[in-house]
Design a protein around this motif. Structure first.
Motif, PDB file in Angstrom:
ATOM      1  N   LEU A 116      51.629 -19.321 -33.583  1.00 38.64           N
ATOM      2  CA  LEU A 116      52.269 -19.495 -34.894  1.00 38.64           C
ATOM      3  C   LEU A 116      53.550 -18.674 -34.964  1.00 38.64           C
ATOM      4  O   LEU A 116      54.584 -19.158 -35.439  1.00 38.64           O
ATOM      5  N   VAL A 185      50.656 -25.450 -41.504  1.00 37.98           N
ATOM      6  CA  VAL A 185      50.559 -26.170 -40.228  1.00 37.98           C
ATOM      7  C   VAL A 185      49.138 -26.599 -39.904  1.00 37.98           C
ATOM      8  O   VAL A 185      48.934 -27.638 -39.253  1.00 37.98           O
ATOM      9  N   LEU A 186      48.131 -25.845 -40.338  1.00 34.82           N
ATOM     10  CA  LEU A 186      46.753 -26.215 -40.010  1.00 34.82           C
ATOM     11  C   LEU A 186      46.217 -27.319 -40.921  1.00 34.82           C
ATOM     12  O   LEU A 186      45.494 -28.210 -40.461  1.00 34.82           O
ATOM     13  N   ASN A 189      50.725 -29.934 -41.695  1.00 36.73           N
ATOM     14  CA  ASN A 189      51.560 -30.109 -40.502  1.00 36.73           C
ATOM     15  C   ASN A 189      52.424 -31.368 -40.574  1.00 36.73           C
ATOM     16  O   ASN A 189      52.590 -32.095 -39.593  1.00 36.73           O
ATOM     17  N   LYS A 201      56.894 -28.307 -38.643  1.00 34.39           N
ATOM     18  CA  LYS A 201      55.786 -28.921 -37.928  1.00 34.39           C
ATOM     19  C   LYS A 201      55.601 -28.267 -36.565  1.00 34.39           C
ATOM     20  O   LYS A 201      56.548 -27.724 -35.991  1.00 34.39           O
ATOM     21  N   GLU A 206      50.020 -26.980 -30.017  1.00 30.84           N
ATOM     22  CA  GLU A 206      50.260 -25.709 -30.711  1.00 30.84           C
ATOM     23  C   GLU A 206      49.284 -25.538 -31.874  1.00 30.84           C
ATOM     24  O   GLU A 206      48.776 -24.436 -32.113  1.00 30.84           O
ATOM     25  N   ARG A 207      49.011 -26.626 -32.577  1.00 28.80           N
ATOM     26  CA  ARG A 207      48.109 -26.561 -33.729  1.00 28.80           C
ATOM     27  C   ARG A 207      46.716 -26.122 -33.288  1.00 28.80           C
ATOM     28  O   ARG A 207      46.069 -25.289 -33.947  1.00 28.80           O
ATOM     29  N   ARG A 208      46.259 -26.683 -32.189  1.00 33.72           N
ATOM     30  CA  ARG A 208      44.943 -26.290 -31.659  1.00 33.72           C
ATOM     31  C   ARG A 208      44.946 -24.836 -31.214  1.00 33.72           C
ATOM     32  O   ARG A 208      43.985 -24.098 -31.465  1.00 33.72           O
TER      33      ARG A 208
END
Length: 364
Positions: A116, A185-186, A189, A201, A206-208
């Motif tokens: 993040l 973002v979580l 996003n 975004k 990256e989100r995972r």
């Protein structure tokens, strides 16, 4: 000395191109000492928690003797923020997996997943500094008055802030900033959320990674609380107070970085950033973080060389360079509203005030 048109905004790349040949090559080499500084301050926190575990055995009259260690631990939180920040900008650790692990250690006490931070700070903030798309900027007056903007207005230092909420905000603003970007973002996003100043975004990968890193951090914090037995005195002296002190110290620097600077459509670090002058001891303890404009010109440079960059800026761009005593910068923050009416003007929550940016030096 070159004569520079003060009415023209200059890109970060232009400054770097002009100044890099004037800096010694070693300024751009890996500096592994910052990794050791990070690890030493992690060890200080662990030592503090180890000593705190024995606090119930102390006579109540002597609990105050732990307070100096509380202060040292609070400073370690600041140092972890700034040393991890530098490690993630530099090539001090070339192996990406090892860098991620070390950065996770450094950021855990600050509840900031490294992936993040890399997105919001390295990618978004540094490339779009104090622009319309910078997630770290002040809110615009025209933005919707939602819960994110309301809390930020309540807690961020300004001409309108109540002293009580100023104290609360200093201790919690870092966590709140991370929370807003994390939720954006979580949960969404889509780059369209309105509760942060500017949404962005991240990729699915990256989100995972952000979600996984946050869960690891949550587990570490729960482990610390469990080790301390959820004991009120242990938690107050060795967990909450160090965090509040550390967050307050770090956010003091961060508030001075850009809050009283004008917005810019072109990323000109000498216009949209501010360096402050602090006692040398604090520069030594906090890795020269006061040299913030210098950092924005050369994000990956060894922070030991920021003073050299500042000397060059003062020699070549003295009429553009924002440099103030820390006390003066703080006074200006507390004398100005905290919302942008336009690029050069601040206003309050109601939009009735109109205060020129105290650091305005150029016009588009």
């Amino acid at each position: 000395m070159n004569v520079i048109d003060r009415e023209r905004l200059i890109t970060q790349a232009e400054y770097a191109k002009q100044l890099r040949p004037l800096l010694p090559p070693e300024a751009f080499l890996s500096d592994h000492s910052k990794v050791w500084i990070l690890l030493i301050n992690v060890a200080i926190l662990i030592l503090g928690w180890g000593i705190a575990d024995r606090l119930p055995q102390w006579n109540g009259y002597f609990l105050w003797l732990y307070l100096p260690l509380t202060l040292v631990m609070g400073n370690s939180v600041i140092v972890l923020a700034f040393s991890t920040h530098e490690v993630m900008h530099s090539c001090a650790i070339k192996n990406p997996h090892l860098r991620r692990i070390v950065s996770l250690l450094g950021w855990t006490i600050l509840w900031t997943p490294p992936t993040l931070w890399k997105a919001v700070h390295n990618r978004e903030h540094h490339n779009k500094t104090n622009s319309l798309h910078d997630p770290d900027r002040n809110y615009l007056h025209e933005q919707p008055k939602n819960w994110g903007k309301w809390i930020r207005n309540l807690l961020t230092p300004s001409a309108e802030i109540h002293p009580f909420w100023l104290g609360v905000g200093m201790a919690h603003a870092w966590g709140y900033h991370t929370f807003c970007n994390l939720m954006s973002v979580l949960l969404f996003n889509d780059g369209l959320t309105e509760f942060p100043p500017a949404a962005f975004k991240v990729s699915l990968k990256e989100r995972r990674a952000i979600a996984l890193e946050f869960l690891v951090m949550l587990g570490i914090h729960l482990s610390i609380l469990t080790y301390l037995g959820f004991h009120p005195i242990k938690l107050l002296l060795s967990y909450f107070l160090p965090i509040w002190i550390g967050y307050s110290g770090a956010i003091f620097y961060i508030y001075t970085n850009h809050l009283i600077c004008r917005m810019t459509s072109i990323n000109d670090p000498l216009v949209n950033s501010l360096s402050i002058k602090v006692p040398k001891l604090f520069d030594l303890l906090h890795l020269n973080f006061s040299y913030h404009t210098e950092h924005h010109i050369f994000p990956g440079i060894n922070s030991d060389y920021y003073p050299v960059v500042q000397e060059l800026l003062q020699a070549r761009y003295a009429d553009r360079f924002n440099l103030l005593d820390a006390g003066e910068a703080w006074r200006l923050i507390l004398q100005t509203p905290r919302h942008y009416k336009d690029e050069n003007t601040f206003t309050d929550w109601s939009g009735t005030k109109s205060v020129p940016c105290p650091l305005s030096s150029t016009d588009d």
